[in-house]
Design a protein around this motif. Sequence first.
Motif, short mmCIF file in Angstrom:
data_model
loop_
_atom_site.label_atom_id
_atom_site.label_comp_id
_atom_site.label_asym_id
_atom_site.label_seq_id
_atom_site.Cartn_x
_atom_site.Cartn_y
_atom_site.Cartn_z
N ARG A 1 -26.08 44.30 -6.13
CA ARG A 1 -24.81 44.97 -6.40
C ARG A 1 -24.44 45.95 -5.29
NH1 ARG A 1 -24.94 46.06 -13.02
NH2 ARG A 1 -25.52 43.91 -13.58
N LEU A 2 -25.43 46.66 -4.77
CA LEU A 2 -25.15 47.56 -3.66
C LEU A 2 -24.71 46.77 -2.42
CD1 LEU A 2 -28.05 50.17 -3.94
CD2 LEU A 2 -25.61 50.61 -4.31
N GLN A 3 -25.40 45.65 -2.17
CA GLN A 3 -25.04 44.82 -1.02
C GLN A 3 -23.62 44.27 -1.15
OE1 GLN A 3 -27.29 44.43 1.70
NE2 GLN A 3 -25.30 43.90 2.60
N ALA A 4 -23.25 43.91 -2.36
CA ALA A 4 -21.89 43.41 -2.59
C ALA A 4 -20.85 44.47 -2.27
CB ALA A 4 -21.74 42.94 -4.05
N ARG A 5 -21.17 45.73 -2.54
CA ARG A 5 -20.24 46.82 -2.22
C ARG A 5 -20.15 47.03 -0.71
NH1 ARG A 5 -21.72 51.44 -6.84
NH2 ARG A 5 -21.07 50.19 -8.64
N ILE A 6 -21.26 46.84 -0.03
CA ILE A 6 -21.26 47.00 1.42
C ILE A 6 -20.50 45.86 2.10
CG2 ILE A 6 -22.75 46.98 3.47
CD1 ILE A 6 -24.90 48.35 1.71
N ASP A 7 -20.68 44.64 1.58
CA ASP A 7 -20.09 43.46 2.21
C ASP A 7 -18.59 43.33 1.97
OD1 ASP A 7 -22.61 42.84 3.12
OD2 ASP A 7 -23.02 41.35 1.56
N ASP A 8 -18.08 43.97 0.93
CA ASP A 8 -16.66 43.87 0.58
C ASP A 8 -15.96 45.18 0.93
OD1 ASP A 8 -14.16 43.63 -0.55
OD2 ASP A 8 -14.86 43.04 -2.54
#
Length: 270
Positions: free
Chosen positions: A181-188
């Motif tokens: 979930r943290l990675q998804a926030r970084i990638d978007d």
Amino acid sequence: MSRFKHYRVRPGAPFRLADIDPTATPFLPEAEHHQREALELLAAELDRWQNLLHAEGRRKLLLVLQGMDTSGKDGTIRWVFSRTSPLGVRVAAFKAPTEEERARDFLWRCHQVVPRAGEIVVWNRSHYEDVLVPVVEGWLDKAELKRRYAQINDFERLLTETGTVIVKCLLHIDKDEQRQRLQARIDDPGKHWKFSLGDLEVRRKWDAYQLAYERAIRATSTAHAPWTVVPANDKTHRNLMIARLLIKVLRDMKISPAPANPAYAGLKVE
């Protein structure tokens, strides 16, 4: 509703957070279209119960949502209360204490946002931050922590004895789910506003926070304000479980409809 028993922390009973599987989905229908339908129906039913609570105008409901970063506190509020009137539901978000708040006891800012009669209030984080962050950071000694646990229990007893029903939920996710979930926030780029570098620093202390949550829950799950651990890796399951829990609590309150006003008998609108 026996499915809740496994996730309800019994006062005084042994409790280990690791014994609760964050990937479990006991409240999730198998078919995806049934999942969406179930959530819509539950949201509508919650709206009906909220109307009754508001009309009764006597008791209150406080929902406390705690959880690690990305556990879904905002998403829970958005979906579970998607059909309820904003006139009867209020949300209070707790961030790091301000200078004004630090100058007072740690419960001062909480007491200002407790529910009014007939109201549902949701706390996005809560007074429990004051027995989590200071513990992990080493700012509290054991004696002060013990005092805070006792003060929390007394505070919640005060609320329940004056007509507030308290529902406390820990949104329980595992470390790998948080990573995704943290990675998804970084990638978007559209989600960068949800992310800060401080989130990674907190993540490095994952084990310490899990232990702090476990101890706090064990010390503050009481007969008048028990904790429920909500498996939250699956977002839809999280929402369905909390919606069902709230409806069960409202049903158990046996809310009486507002009495008819005799002055309206036979009244005709021209």
